[in-house]
Design an enzyme around this catalytic site. Structure first.
Site, short mmCIF file in Angstrom:
data_model
loop_
_atom_site.label_atom_id
_atom_site.label_comp_id
_atom_site.label_asym_id
_atom_site.label_seq_id
_atom_site.Cartn_x
_atom_site.Cartn_y
_atom_site.Cartn_z
N HIS A 55 0.85 -1.19 0.00
CA HIS A 55 0.00 0.00 0.00
C HIS A 55 0.89 1.24 0.00
CE1 HIS A 55 -3.83 -1.99 1.86
NE2 HIS A 55 -3.31 -2.71 0.87
N GLU A 57 0.96 3.81 1.84
CA GLU A 57 1.45 4.22 3.15
C GLU A 57 2.66 3.40 3.58
OE1 GLU A 57 -1.72 3.48 2.22
OE2 GLU A 57 -3.12 4.12 3.78
N CYS A 85 -6.09 1.82 6.16
CA CYS A 85 -6.70 0.55 6.57
C CYS A 85 -6.04 0.08 7.86
CB CYS A 85 -6.53 -0.49 5.46
SG CYS A 85 -4.80 -1.04 5.23
#
Length: 168
Positions: A55, A57, A85
């Site tokens: 992801h 991040e 998430c």
């Protein structure tokens, strides 16, 4: 950082999200900023890398830690186009990021207030400052358009996940 700084860096994260969309990845982009300087930037790469943890991040956190030569990012801000998430929220807490700024709320998987709030859980040893909804319409529209195009429905309604959550 001031609100105008948050918007500036969110536009940088949006540019990374557009890169992800061009690569058929879910259009999420992230940047990490320290003392007003860009430290790291990333876009989702789960398909390209065949890695469910790739992801934006987590990739930005890894790059920032490598750049600084340390795992503690307690003087840094993460700016990301979508509410993190659970996995990314966990990485944010473990990296000790000082601040998280995100664009669109995610009513399906968001862990900064939508589904849960892992970032500010009172039992954890670190809780970053959190600001959500920065350029949320632009961030949400990019995601809605991406998923509508994947479903072959360019005229998809502006409802569902990534809608306005400013009341939170």
């Amino acid at each position: 950082m001031r609100d105008t700084d948050d918007e500036h860096w969110m536009r940088e994260a949006l540019a990374r999200a557009r890169d992800a969309a061009r690569d058929a990845e879910v259009p999420v982009g992230a940047v990490i900023v320290r003392d007003g300087e860009l430290l790291a930037a990333a876009a989702n790469r789960t398909l390209r890398d065949q890695d469910p943890t790739a992801h934006a991040e987590t990739l930005a956190i890894r790059a920032a830690a490598a750049s600084l030569g340390r795992w503690r990012l307690d003087d840094c801000t993460l700016v990301v186009t979508l509410e993190p998430c659970a996995m990314c929220a966990g990485a944010i807490v473990l990296a000790r990021l000082a601040r998280v700024v995100f664009g669109a709320w995610d009513d399906k998987a968001g862990m900064a207030g939508s589904v849960g709030d892992l970032l500010r859980h009172p039992r954890l040893n670190h809780r970053p400052q959190v600001r959500g909804g920065v350029l949320q319409e632009e961030c949400g529209a990019m995601l809605r358009d991406f998923f509508a195009a994947r479903r072959g429905r360019i005229d998809a309604p502006l409802e569902g996940p990534f809608t306005d959550q400013s009341a939170r």
